[in-house]
Design an enzyme around this catalytic site. Structure first.
Site, PDB file in Angstrom:
ATOM      1  N   TYR A 157       2.785   5.780 -11.670  1.00 57.32           N
ATOM      2  CA  TYR A 157       3.193   5.371 -10.484  1.00 57.32           C
ATOM      3  C   TYR A 157       5.077   5.199 -10.516  1.00 57.32           C
ATOM      4  O   TYR A 157       5.628   5.285  -9.411  1.00 57.32           O
ATOM      5  CB  TYR A 157       2.802   3.376  -9.651  1.00 57.32           C
ATOM      6  CG  TYR A 157       3.137   2.922  -8.243  1.00 57.32           C
ATOM      7  CD1 TYR A 157       3.111   2.879  -7.940  1.00 57.32           C
ATOM      8  CD2 TYR A 157       4.115   1.699  -9.345  1.00 57.32           C
ATOM      9  CE1 TYR A 157       2.953   2.525  -6.739  1.00 57.32           C
ATOM     10  CE2 TYR A 157       4.722   0.622  -8.424  1.00 57.32           C
ATOM     11  CZ  TYR A 157       4.531   1.425  -6.703  1.00 57.32           C
ATOM     12  OH  TYR A 157       4.373   0.677  -5.596  1.00 57.32           O
TER      13      TYR A 157
ATOM     14  N   SER B 298       9.914   1.196  -5.094  1.00 56.79           N
ATOM     15  CA  SER B 298       9.104   0.313  -5.995  1.00 56.79           C
ATOM     16  C   SER B 298      10.707   0.098  -6.675  1.00 56.79           C
ATOM     17  O   SER B 298      10.908   1.136  -7.607  1.00 56.79           O
ATOM     18  CB  SER B 298       8.484   0.738  -6.482  1.00 56.79           C
ATOM     19  OG  SER B 298       7.971  -0.468  -7.558  1.00 56.79           O
TER      20      SER B 298
END
Length: 246
Positions: free
Chosen positions: A151, A138
């Site tokens: 995250y 990501s």
């Protein structure tokens, strides 16, 4: 005809990738937690032209089962031409701050489980001497932000691991692709307040992944403009960045 392993096969991005590959008479081994959803995905791929769609229900945090799953995959497909690692969750950062157990579980799902799986998969593909491993990381891993650093740190670990793995497997003829999506319109992001102009469709991201696999790219930002956005964010001085609400 490609033999394709997809981990997290019920995710929106993985499903969009599989639908691109299915008409090429691909043979699939689909892995995910929800057996019923896996069945639906497999049936859809067969209807779209896939030669086969084997299913394997597994919680990827059960590390001890990874080897059994990979053995079943190799028995079904004989070889792995493309492995797409696409599982993960989007945690509630504030909940993770309040609950250490939840923070560690989320880090495991998005980081440790990927590293554990790649470690075993790499050994199989090194012996095979060919193939591509595509891993969805990501843009959140490019810099730790206060709004999602649990995250983001897990994805940063995945990105760094993939870079090292790419170097290790290069001589064996196995390619490692790191995929860095930005905001994607999936069930995982629904309900979040995200800028519509930056929100990509899973189909757009899937096309970028399929093209990057074909071209043996090392890293792909998707959509493409995230490369520039993250380059700018990485160059913001820390004295300023820590004051920004990102």
């Amino acid at each position: 005809m490609n033999s394709i392993l997809i981990i997290g096969a019920t995710s929106a991005i993985a499903g969009a990738c599989a639908r691109l590959w299915a008409p090429e008479r691909a043979r699939f081994f689909l892995v995910g937690r929800d057996a019923e959803k896996l069945q639906q995905v497999g049936d859809d791929l067969l209807a779209r032209g896939a030669e086969s769609a084997h299913r394997y229900a597994l919680d990827l945090n059960t590390f001890a089962e990874h080897e059994t799953m990979l053995a079943a995959c190799l028995q079904a497909l004989e070889r792995i031409d493309i492995a797409l690692i696409a599982h993960g969750t989007l945690p509630d950062q504030h909940a993770c701050e309040r609950d250490l157990t939840q923070a560690l579980e989320e880090f495991s799902t998005n980081g440790t489980s990927v590293v554990a799986l790649l470690s075993r998969l790499a050994n199989h593909m090194q012996l095979q001497g060919a193939g591509t491993i595509a891993v969805i990381s990501s843009v959140a891993g490019d810099r730790g932000r206060a709004s999602n650093y649990v995250y983001g740190s897990a994805k940063a670990a995945v990105t760094a691991f993939c870079e090292g793995l790419r170097g290790r497997l290069f001589a064996a003829g196995v390619h490692v692709l790191t995929v860095k999506p930005g905001f994607v319109d999936t069930p995982m992001t629904r309900g979040l307040s995200l800028p519509g102009i930056l929100l990509a469709k899973p189909e757009q991201v899937a096309k970028d992944i399929a093209q990057a696999v074909k071209r043996r790219r090392n890293t792909v930002y998707t959509p493409w403009f995230w490369w520039g956005i993250m380059a700018a964010i990485r160059h913001i001085p820390a004295s300023i960045f820590k004051r920004m609400k990102l």
